[in-house]
Motif scaffolding. Structure first.
Motif, mmCIF file in Angstrom:
data_model
loop_
_atom_site.group_PDB
_atom_site.id
_atom_site.type_symbol
_atom_site.label_atom_id
_atom_site.label_comp_id
_atom_site.label_asym_id
_atom_site.label_seq_id
_atom_site.Cartn_x
_atom_site.Cartn_y
_atom_site.Cartn_z
ATOM 1 N N VAL A 12 40.432 -5.162 20.493
ATOM 2 C CA VAL A 12 39.802 -4.003 19.870
ATOM 3 C C VAL A 12 40.522 -2.746 20.331
ATOM 4 O O VAL A 12 41.081 -2.710 21.437
ATOM 5 C CB VAL A 12 38.300 -3.959 20.220
ATOM 6 N N GLN A 13 40.513 -1.733 19.508
ATOM 7 C CA GLN A 13 41.110 -0.454 19.897
ATOM 8 C C GLN A 13 40.161 0.322 20.802
ATOM 9 O O GLN A 13 38.934 0.136 20.752
ATOM 10 C CB GLN A 13 41.430 0.374 18.657
ATOM 11 N N ALA A 14 40.733 1.183 21.597
ATOM 12 C CA ALA A 14 39.928 2.038 22.461
ATOM 13 C C ALA A 14 38.914 2.818 21.627
ATOM 14 O O ALA A 14 39.241 3.314 20.543
ATOM 15 C CB ALA A 14 40.819 2.998 23.233
ATOM 16 N N GLY A 15 37.684 2.881 22.147
ATOM 17 C CA GLY A 15 36.604 3.525 21.413
ATOM 18 C C GLY A 15 35.792 2.577 20.559
ATOM 19 O O GLY A 15 34.720 2.949 20.064
ATOM 20 N N GLY A 16 36.285 1.377 20.389
ATOM 21 C CA GLY A 16 35.604 0.387 19.566
ATOM 22 C C GLY A 16 34.523 -0.356 20.314
ATOM 23 O O GLY A 16 34.212 -0.044 21.471
ATOM 24 N N SER A 17 33.958 -1.341 19.629
ATOM 25 C CA SER A 17 32.838 -2.103 20.182
ATOM 26 C C SER A 17 33.070 -3.596 20.018
ATOM 27 O O SER A 17 33.759 -4.034 19.085
ATOM 28 C CB SER A 17 31.533 -1.726 19.477
ATOM 29 N N LEU A 18 32.482 -4.348 20.922
ATOM 30 C CA LEU A 18 32.441 -5.809 20.833
ATOM 31 C C LEU A 18 31.101 -6.276 21.373
ATOM 32 O O LEU A 18 30.503 -5.604 22.229
ATOM 33 C CB LEU A 18 33.552 -6.454 21.671
ATOM 34 N N MET A 83 29.154 -4.044 24.074
ATOM 35 C CA MET A 83 30.116 -3.156 24.713
ATOM 36 C C MET A 83 30.564 -2.101 23.717
ATOM 37 O O MET A 83 31.170 -2.430 22.691
ATOM 38 C CB MET A 83 31.321 -3.962 25.210
ATOM 39 N N ASN A 84 30.229 -0.856 23.996
ATOM 40 C CA ASN A 84 30.598 0.267 23.143
ATOM 41 C C ASN A 84 31.562 1.192 23.878
ATOM 42 O O ASN A 84 31.674 1.136 25.102
ATOM 43 C CB ASN A 84 29.346 1.041 22.728
ATOM 44 N N SER A 85 32.217 2.046 23.119
ATOM 45 C CA SER A 85 33.159 3.020 23.697
ATOM 46 C C SER A 85 34.124 2.341 24.658
ATOM 47 O O SER A 85 34.338 2.799 25.785
ATOM 48 C CB SER A 85 32.385 4.136 24.414
ATOM 49 N N GLU A 89 40.825 0.079 30.316
ATOM 50 C CA GLU A 89 40.498 -0.498 31.625
ATOM 51 C C GLU A 89 39.380 -1.529 31.574
ATOM 52 O O GLU A 89 39.081 -2.169 32.583
ATOM 53 C CB GLU A 89 40.141 0.606 32.631
ATOM 54 N N ASP A 90 38.761 -1.700 30.417
ATOM 55 C CA ASP A 90 37.780 -2.779 30.249
ATOM 56 C C ASP A 90 38.455 -4.110 29.934
ATOM 57 O O ASP A 90 37.778 -5.150 29.870
ATOM 58 C CB ASP A 90 36.805 -2.442 29.118
ATOM 59 N N THR A 91 39.755 -4.083 29.744
ATOM 60 C CA THR A 91 40.492 -5.316 29.456
ATOM 61 C C THR A 91 40.372 -6.295 30.614
ATOM 62 O O THR A 91 40.655 -5.945 31.768
ATOM 63 C CB THR A 91 41.975 -5.008 29.194
ATOM 64 N N ALA A 92 39.916 -7.510 30.305
ATOM 65 C CA ALA A 92 39.693 -8.522 31.337
ATOM 66 C C ALA A 92 39.232 -9.809 30.674
ATOM 67 O O ALA A 92 38.925 -9.831 29.476
ATOM 68 C CB ALA A 92 38.640 -8.050 32.337
ATOM 69 N N TRP A 106 28.924 -20.977 35.828
ATOM 70 C CA TRP A 106 29.888 -20.089 35.187
ATOM 71 C C TRP A 106 30.341 -20.671 33.852
ATOM 72 O O TRP A 106 30.481 -21.883 33.708
ATOM 73 C CB TRP A 106 31.116 -19.908 36.079
ATOM 74 N N GLY A 107 30.592 -19.763 32.916
ATOM 75 C CA GLY A 107 31.229 -20.160 31.674
ATOM 76 C C GLY A 107 32.731 -20.215 31.856
ATOM 77 O O GLY A 107 33.255 -19.919 32.929
ATOM 78 N N GLN A 108 33.423 -20.551 30.774
ATOM 79 C CA GLN A 108 34.871 -20.724 30.849
ATOM 80 C C GLN A 108 35.619 -19.410 30.700
ATOM 81 O O GLN A 108 36.815 -19.343 30.999
ATOM 82 C CB GLN A 108 35.337 -21.701 29.758
ATOM 83 N N GLY A 109 34.931 -18.371 30.276
ATOM 84 C CA GLY A 109 35.556 -17.061 30.139
ATOM 85 C C GLY A 109 36.014 -16.773 28.728
ATOM 86 O O GLY A 109 36.406 -17.682 27.991
ATOM 87 N N THR A 110 35.976 -15.496 28.365
ATOM 88 C CA THR A 110 36.471 -15.057 27.072
ATOM 89 C C THR A 110 37.263 -13.766 27.270
ATOM 90 O O THR A 110 36.851 -12.882 28.012
ATOM 91 C CB THR A 110 35.322 -14.857 26.063
ATOM 92 N N GLN A 111 38.415 -13.693 26.620
ATOM 93 C CA GLN A 111 39.317 -12.559 26.816
ATOM 94 C C GLN A 111 38.874 -11.372 25.976
ATOM 95 O O GLN A 111 38.608 -11.501 24.774
ATOM 96 C CB GLN A 111 40.749 -12.949 26.434
ATOM 97 N N VAL A 112 38.825 -10.228 26.617
ATOM 98 C CA VAL A 112 38.607 -8.956 25.924
ATOM 99 C C VAL A 112 39.818 -8.074 26.203
ATOM 100 O O VAL A 112 40.154 -7.832 27.366
ATOM 101 C CB VAL A 112 37.324 -8.265 26.408
ATOM 102 N N THR A 113 40.461 -7.621 25.141
ATOM 103 C CA THR A 113 41.631 -6.766 25.273
ATOM 104 C C THR A 113 41.384 -5.485 24.503
ATOM 105 O O THR A 113 41.076 -5.529 23.302
ATOM 106 C CB THR A 113 42.895 -7.459 24.749
ATOM 107 N N VAL A 114 41.521 -4.358 25.185
ATOM 108 C CA VAL A 114 41.313 -3.051 24.566
ATOM 109 C C VAL A 114 42.649 -2.329 24.538
ATOM 110 O O VAL A 114 43.235 -2.052 25.592
ATOM 111 C CB VAL A 114 40.270 -2.233 25.329
#
Length: 116
Positions: A12-18, A83-85, A89-92, A106-114
């Motif tokens: 997602v682009q910066a400022g976006g939501s997921l 997750m808004n705005s 640095e929220d990339t993880a 724990w879950g297996q994890g999901t990638q979030v890239t901003v």
């Protein structure tokens, strides 16, 4: 045992939501007291993002307060992270977490890239 399955990550682009979802299942699901989300960025330790108890009490990392919300559907045994705005640095990798009196899951994890 409890199994956690995450979904909703992506780019997602910066400022976006997921919105991330975590569905819990298993024969010990009744024992879960709290669920939440942690994240781990490259080269950093896994850190708390937000948690919610079965009673609805929430806790957030300072870095996400006012931008992220956490909710829980007890009937569906699912926890959500809105997750808004979003910032670069929220990339993880975001991990779902569940706590009972005796165990942690724990879950297996999901990638979030901003992107900036």
């Amino acid at each position: 045992q409890v199994q956690l399955v995450e979904s909703g990550g992506g780019l997602v682009q910066a400022g976006g939501s997921l919105r991330l979802s975590c569905a819990a299942s298993g024969r010990s699901i009744f024992s879960i007291n709290a669920m939440g989300w942690y994240r781990q960025a490259p080269g950093k330790q896994r850190a708390l993002v937000a948690t919610i108890t079965s009673g609805g009490n929430t806790k957030f990392a300072d870095s996400v307060k006012g931008r992220f919300t956490i909710s829980r559907d007890n009937a569906q045994d699912t926890v959500y992270l809105q997750m808004n705005s979003l910032k670069p640095e929220d990339t993880a990798v975001y991990y779902c977490n569940a706590l009972s009196m005796r165990y942690e899951y724990w879950g297996q994890g999901t990638q979030v890239t901003v992107s900036s």
